[in-house]
Design an enzyme around this catalytic site. Structure first.
Site, PDB file in Angstrom:
ATOM      1  N   HIS A   1      25.844  26.858  34.510  1.00 24.03           N
ATOM      2  CA  HIS A   1      26.470  28.074  35.053  1.00 24.03           C
ATOM      3  C   HIS A   1      26.180  29.330  34.246  1.00 24.03           C
ATOM      4  CE1 HIS A   1      29.189  25.972  37.929  1.00 24.03           C
ATOM      5  NE2 HIS A   1      29.092  24.994  37.045  1.00 24.03           N
TER       6      HIS A   1
ATOM      7  N   LYS B   1      37.543  40.666  38.275  1.00 24.84           N
ATOM      8  CA  LYS B   1      36.806  39.533  37.691  1.00 24.84           C
ATOM      9  C   LYS B   1      37.143  39.484  36.215  1.00 24.84           C
ATOM     10  CE  LYS B   1      32.838  41.514  38.946  1.00 24.84           C
ATOM     11  NZ  LYS B   1      32.086  40.462  39.577  1.00 24.84           N
ATOM     12  N   ARG B   2      36.723  38.410  35.513  1.00 26.77           N
ATOM     13  CA  ARG B   2      36.946  38.361  34.076  1.00 26.77           C
ATOM     14  C   ARG B   2      36.325  39.585  33.401  1.00 26.77           C
ATOM     15  NH1 ARG B   2      39.098  33.759  31.562  1.00 26.77           N
ATOM     16  NH2 ARG B   2      38.597  34.826  29.622  1.00 26.77           N
TER      17      ARG B   2
ATOM     18  N   LYS C   1      29.442  42.003  32.495  1.00 29.65           N
ATOM     19  CA  LYS C   1      29.888  42.346  33.842  1.00 29.65           C
ATOM     20  C   LYS C   1      30.048  43.865  34.016  1.00 29.65           C
ATOM     21  CE  LYS C   1      32.331  37.904  34.478  1.00 29.65           C
ATOM     22  NZ  LYS C   1      31.700  37.291  35.669  1.00 29.65           N
TER      23      LYS C   1
ATOM     24  N   THR D   1      30.858  34.654  42.443  1.00 27.76           N
ATOM     25  CA  THR D   1      31.428  34.138  43.692  1.00 27.76           C
ATOM     26  C   THR D   1      32.401  35.153  44.271  1.00 27.76           C
ATOM     27  OG1 THR D   1      32.941  32.866  42.298  1.00 27.76           O
ATOM     28  CG2 THR D   1      31.141  31.665  43.344  1.00 27.76           C
TER      29      THR D   1
ATOM     30  N   LYS E   1      33.322  36.510  48.209  1.00 23.94           N
ATOM     31  CA  LYS E   1      34.665  36.643  48.782  1.00 23.94           C
ATOM     32  C   LYS E   1      34.845  38.029  49.401  1.00 23.94           C
ATOM     33  CE  LYS E   1      36.081  33.471  45.228  1.00 23.94           C
ATOM     34  NZ  LYS E   1      36.494  33.370  43.816  1.00 23.94           N
TER      35      LYS E   1
HETATM   36  C1  26Q Z   1      33.787  27.140  26.402  1.00 25.72           C
HETATM   37  C2  26Q Z   1      34.138  26.772  25.118  1.00 25.72           C
HETATM   38  C3  26Q Z   1      35.425  26.951  24.653  1.00 25.72           C
HETATM   39  C4  26Q Z   1      36.367  27.481  25.507  1.00 25.72           C
HETATM   40  C5  26Q Z   1      36.022  27.847  26.787  1.00 25.72           C
HETATM   41  C6  26Q Z   1      34.728  27.667  27.232  1.00 25.72           C
HETATM   42  C7  26Q Z   1      34.353  28.092  28.601  1.00 25.72           C
HETATM   43  C8  26Q Z   1      35.260  28.009  29.632  1.00 25.72           C
HETATM   44  C9  26Q Z   1      34.924  28.437  30.887  1.00 25.72           C
HETATM   45  C10 26Q Z   1      33.105  28.596  28.861  1.00 25.72           C
HETATM   46  C11 26Q Z   1      32.772  29.028  30.143  1.00 25.72           C
HETATM   47  C12 26Q Z   1      33.693  28.956  31.172  1.00 25.72           C
HETATM   48  C13 26Q Z   1      33.420  29.440  32.517  1.00 25.72           C
HETATM   49  C14 26Q Z   1      32.291  29.953  32.921  1.00 25.72           C
HETATM   50  C15 26Q Z   1      32.120  30.496  34.275  1.00 25.72           C
HETATM   51  O1  26Q Z   1      33.087  30.647  35.000  1.00 25.72           O
HETATM   52  N1  26Q Z   1      30.890  30.816  34.682  1.00 25.72           N
HETATM   53  C16 26Q Z   1      30.664  31.377  35.990  1.00 25.72           C
HETATM   54  O2  26Q Z   1      30.448  30.305  36.901  1.00 25.72           O
HETATM   55  C17 26Q Z   1      30.409  30.770  38.231  1.00 25.72           C
HETATM   56  C18 26Q Z   1      30.307  29.580  39.133  1.00 25.72           C
HETATM   57  O3  26Q Z   1      29.033  29.036  39.084  1.00 25.72           O
HETATM   58  C19 26Q Z   1      29.277  31.753  38.432  1.00 25.72           C
HETATM   59  O4  26Q Z   1      29.366  32.268  39.732  1.00 25.72           O
HETATM   60  C20 26Q Z   1      29.353  32.892  37.417  1.00 25.72           C
HETATM   61  O5  26Q Z   1      28.214  33.706  37.517  1.00 25.72           O
HETATM   62  C21 26Q Z   1      29.480  32.316  36.014  1.00 25.72           C
HETATM   63  O6  26Q Z   1      29.659  33.359  35.075  1.00 25.72           O
END
Ligand code: 26Q
Length: 809
Positions: free
Chosen positions: A355, A543-544, A549, A651, A655
């Site tokens: 991702h 978004k985050r 971003k 995503t 939406k």
């Molecule tokens: C990693 C290590 C420690 C703590 C947290 C994490 C962690 C948690 C969540 C690292 C990444 C995430 C989430 C990532 C994410 O949401 N990525 C997004 O995924 C979407 C679905 O595929 C894409 O549409 C986005 O582009 C992408 O940024």
């Protein structure tokens, strides 16, 4: 069971009185929610049992989607919709004097995910069930979801999100299906009957307790399962870790450390950091999940070699990569497989989705930490690495550089993406551009080694949640125009193209959006006491918060617009309302400063009566699935403005599109595919493309200071970040933000894209003046959004990766 409105009303009244001991008239919204939840769960029960039984009897091949996050959102409305009883229940409740919408608001929104990745997992579950595909979720039942965000004095403040406060009607605890997970200890090897015997001693043992949530298929009686694991010492801990004196306090410490495993969800940090508790969570999920998958498989009575024929295990990013060595461990140590057999089985069972392209976000674990926490798993990873490197040496003799890029263990680190690729049969990116970047840049050496493993699966979203549930008025209009077929087949929305010039339809679409805008305006008024004009352009970025971003680019544009209005108060602009909603990782200083900056600009602008007719800025706190459902249907403009090449897919972009917003965006992630369908007429593109960004990075020729010096608009807004005046009070400044775009080689090219972004906003201003042309664009967006239905995405996963088929009971 109720099957018409009258029987529903009867059951509802009976249940209310018997469960709550209250007369019907005294029931609160919360009571109504609880009783409804219980009734609906009861209704789901028999179908759930049937689905499981029938899948088992047919020995159907099933997929298990392992994810550290499932951002499922509120369940009541979606379950009513998927069961096909929404209208009946709404009307029945109304006749009893209750409001369904108010009851829905009583449900806690489970924040068991950070953002896109977690929400994607939830949309996938919805689409699997809707298409009667045997596919289940496997995750963690965090006691605390992602923090609750409050804005205090413009700053983000984090509070714990105790979502289980009032219980969870949707889950069923399956105590009888608990499994044991082991940490630490010593590995002992011996030989018996010519076979290696492995024994672990002095380990810490904990219980994993599954809580099951039904996933109801829309329009069928198919019900899949989302199984979330909770860590518990149990009444009798199996074996507390080396509790030397066995004292009571040792015991309590042990309890606490066990429960901490499923205590909270880690926020997605800007940079990867190896936290031991996070590693424990990951192994806990992988071990518990796999054990339960294998128990189900064992009941089929098939040899272990056939596992890949019946079971597909998918990992959502590298977070659950330990399923690979854990499956190896079970096959080697418990099922008596040889290494070759075990590896053959594992690498035909596991598939992996990537991702991200941000290299700083790739997971790496210190070898020492893994060795201490999971000694047997570490041994297995070492062996995988040794054999992998031996194969590489044969294949690439003398190519040290290449081999070190591919190695799974390098220096003192275990690279989880390398392990995931080596141990799985499929590796996919989440949008066409993203997959190309993986193949040609980020994971080039792996692509050259295993070209057959790589494939693209462009993300999608559930049109049931994001259109039918979130925007029921729009859904009704679509049905009025083209009939009901689009509900089962969202691509059929393409039929709306015919109505893009139809005055009657256009009028109704405009009215629906205006209603949604009015509702959001009311919400903003109630929450923030800010009046926003429903006839202004609602320009939304939700978004985050992350540097890539580029919320900052949006802020700089707002500052510039405000400057222009101050210079020329009678400037002819279409009134704008800028709306933001975003959580920043608690330790991400720059992201938090940007939140403060947005709120600082908002204060200055909203306080100024001279611009009140033309411009407002709103920051809505605590972005979540339920808030997204309120914001998105009211947006005119969708901001998808990441630096090209950095957003894997996005995503949110889908939406907004599905709800008829027009995108202002870069050619990044899935925006590229949106643009292919919509063309320049129905989207506002700006900025560098991914290739140009890459070339600047290679040449190192980007000079933000030069732009600052030659573009007076840039100079003005940049200086305003660090000097008191229009925005900043005396003593207040945004030094870190200023430095980030100016003095460093800003890898996000904020200033580089500024001018083209301003120009795109001018185009928006012009285009919005032509109401009918604007509405046409909006309809074109809705019409083409069927491509981004997660039903379609899941069909591609089902046939292209998992090889599973619809199961009709
Ligand atoms: C990693 C290590 C420690 C703590 C947290 C994490 C962690 C948690 C969540 C690292 C990444 C995430 C989430 C990532 C994410 O949401 N990525 C997004 O995924 C979407 C679905 O595929 C894409 O549409 C986005 O582009 C992408 O940024």
């Amino acid at each position: 069971m109720f099957d018409n409105k009258e029987s529903f009303k009867d059951m509802f009244k009976k249940e209310l009185v018997s469960q709550l001991g209250k007369p019907v008239l005294q029931a609160t919204h919360a009571d109504v929610y609880r009783i409804l939840g219980m009734l609906i769960r009861e209704r789901i029960g028999p179908d759930w049992a049937n689905t499981n039984q029938s899948l088992q009897a047919a020995k159907a091949r099933q997929v298990y989607y392992f994810s550290m996050e499932f951002l499922i959102g509120r369940q009541l409305g979606n379950n009513l919709l998927n069961l096909g009883v929404l209208e009946m229940v709404r009307d029945g409740l109304e006749e009893l004097g209750f409001d369904l919408a108010a009851a829905e608001e009583e449900e806690n929104d489970p924040g068991l995910g950070n953002g896109g990745l977690g929400r994607l997992a939830a949309c996938f579950l919805d689409s699997l069930a809707a298409q009667q595909l045997p596919g289940h979720g496997c995750g963690i039942r965090y006691r605390y979801g992602l923090f609750e965000q409050k804005i205090i004095d413009g700053h983000q403040v984090e509070l714990p999100d105790y979502w289980l406060q009032r219980g969870n009607v949707w889950e069923v605890c399956r105590e009888d299906k608990k499994v044991e997970v082991r940490f630490g200890g010593q590995v002992h090897m011996s030989e018996r009957e010519n076979r290696l015997q492995i024994e672990l001693t002095d380990y810490e043992s904990i219980w994993a307790i599954p809580y099951d949530i039904p996933v109801v298929g829309s329009g069928s009686s198919h019900v899949n399962t989302l199984r979330l694991w909770s860590a518990r010492p149990g009444n009798e801990p199996i074996k507390p870790l080396a509790s030397k004196d066995g004292s009571y306090y040792n015991y309590l410490n042990y309890y606490r450390s066990v429960e901490s495993i499923s205590e909270f969800l880690y926020p997605d940090d800007s940079e990867y950091e190896g936290k031991q508790l996070r590693l424990k969570q990951q192994y806990f999920l992988c071990s518990a999940g796999l054990q339960s998958v294998l128990r189900t498989y064992d009941k089929l009575g098939l040899p272990v070699q056939s596992l890949p024929d019946k079971v597909a295990v998918h990992i959502n990013d590298t977070h659950p990569t330990l399923v690979i060595p854990e499956l190896m461990r079970i096959l080697l140590d418990e099922k008596g497989c040889s290494w070759e057999q075990a590896w053959h089985i594992t690498t035909r069972t596991v598939s992996y989705t990537n991702h991200t392209t941000l290299s700083e976000a790739l997971e790496k674990w210190p070898a020492g930490m893994l060795k201490q926490l999971l000694p047997r798993i570490y041994m297995i990873i070492e062996e995988i690495n040794t054999r992998f490197c031996a194969m590489l040496l044969q294949r690439y003799p003398g190519e040290q550089e290449r081999i070190s890029q591919l190695a799974i263990i390098y220096g003192d680190q275990i690279r989880m993406a390398n392990l995931a690729i080596a141990g799985s049969y499929s590796v996919n990116g989440v949008a066409a551009l993203h997959t190309e970047i993986l193949k040609n840049r980020e994971m080039k050496v792996f692509y050259e080694l295993y070209p057959e493993k790589f494939n693209n699966k462009t993300n999608g979203i559930s049109h049931r949640r994001w259109l039918i549930h979130a925007n029921p008025e729009l859904a009704r209009l679509i049905t009025e125009a083209i009939g009901t077929r689009w509900i089962a087949q969202p691509q059929e929305m393409i039929g709306l193209i015919k109505y893009a010039g139809d005055p009657g339809f256009m009028e109704k679409i405009t009215e629906v959006r205006r209603n949604n805008k009015l509702k959001l305006a009311k919400y903003v008024q109630e929450k923030l006491s800010i009046h926003i004009d429903p006839d202004s352009i609602f320009d939304v970025q939700a978004k985050r918060l992350h540097a890539y971003k580029r919320q900052l680019l949006n802020v700089l544009h707002m500052m510039h617009l405000y400057n222009q209005l101050k210079d020329n108060p009678s400037a002819d602009i279409v009134p704008r309302t800028f709306l933001f909603s975003a959580k920043a990782a608690p330790g991400y200083y720059l992201a938090k400063s940007i939140i403060k900056l947005i709120n600082t600009v908002a204060d200055a602008v909203n306080r100024d009566h001279a611009v009140r007719e033309k411009m407002k800025v709103v920051f809505l706190e605590n972005y979540s699935v339920s808030l997204a459902e309120k914001i998105i249907p009211a947006a005119d403009i969708s901001e998808q403005i990441s630096t090209a090449g950095k957003e894997a897919s996005g995503t949110g972009n889908m939406k907004f599109m599905m709800n008829g917003s027009i995108t202002i965006g870069t050619l990044d992630g899935a925006n590229v595919e949106m643009h292919q369908m919509l063309g320049d007429d129905n989207m506002f593109l700006f900025g560098l493309n991914a290739k140009q960004v890459m070339e600047h990075n290679q040449k190192g020729d980007y000079c933000p200071r030069h732009i600052y010096e030659v573009d007076s608009r840039v100079k003005e807004v940049m200086d305003q970040l660090i000097h008191p005046g229009r925005f900043c009070a005396e003593g207040q400044h945004f030094e870190a933000i200023y430095q980030s775009v100016l003095h460093h080689q800003d890898e996000f090219f904020v200033l580089k894209d500024f001018s083209s972004y301003v120009e795109a906003h001018l185009q928006i201003d012009l285009a919005y003046r032509n109401a009918s042309e604007w509405t046409k664009k909006s309809i074109m967006n809705i019409a083409h959004s069927g491509k981004f239905s997660s039903d379609q995405t899941i069909r591609e996963y089902a046939s292209g990766i998992w090889r599973i088929e619809p199961h009709v009971t």
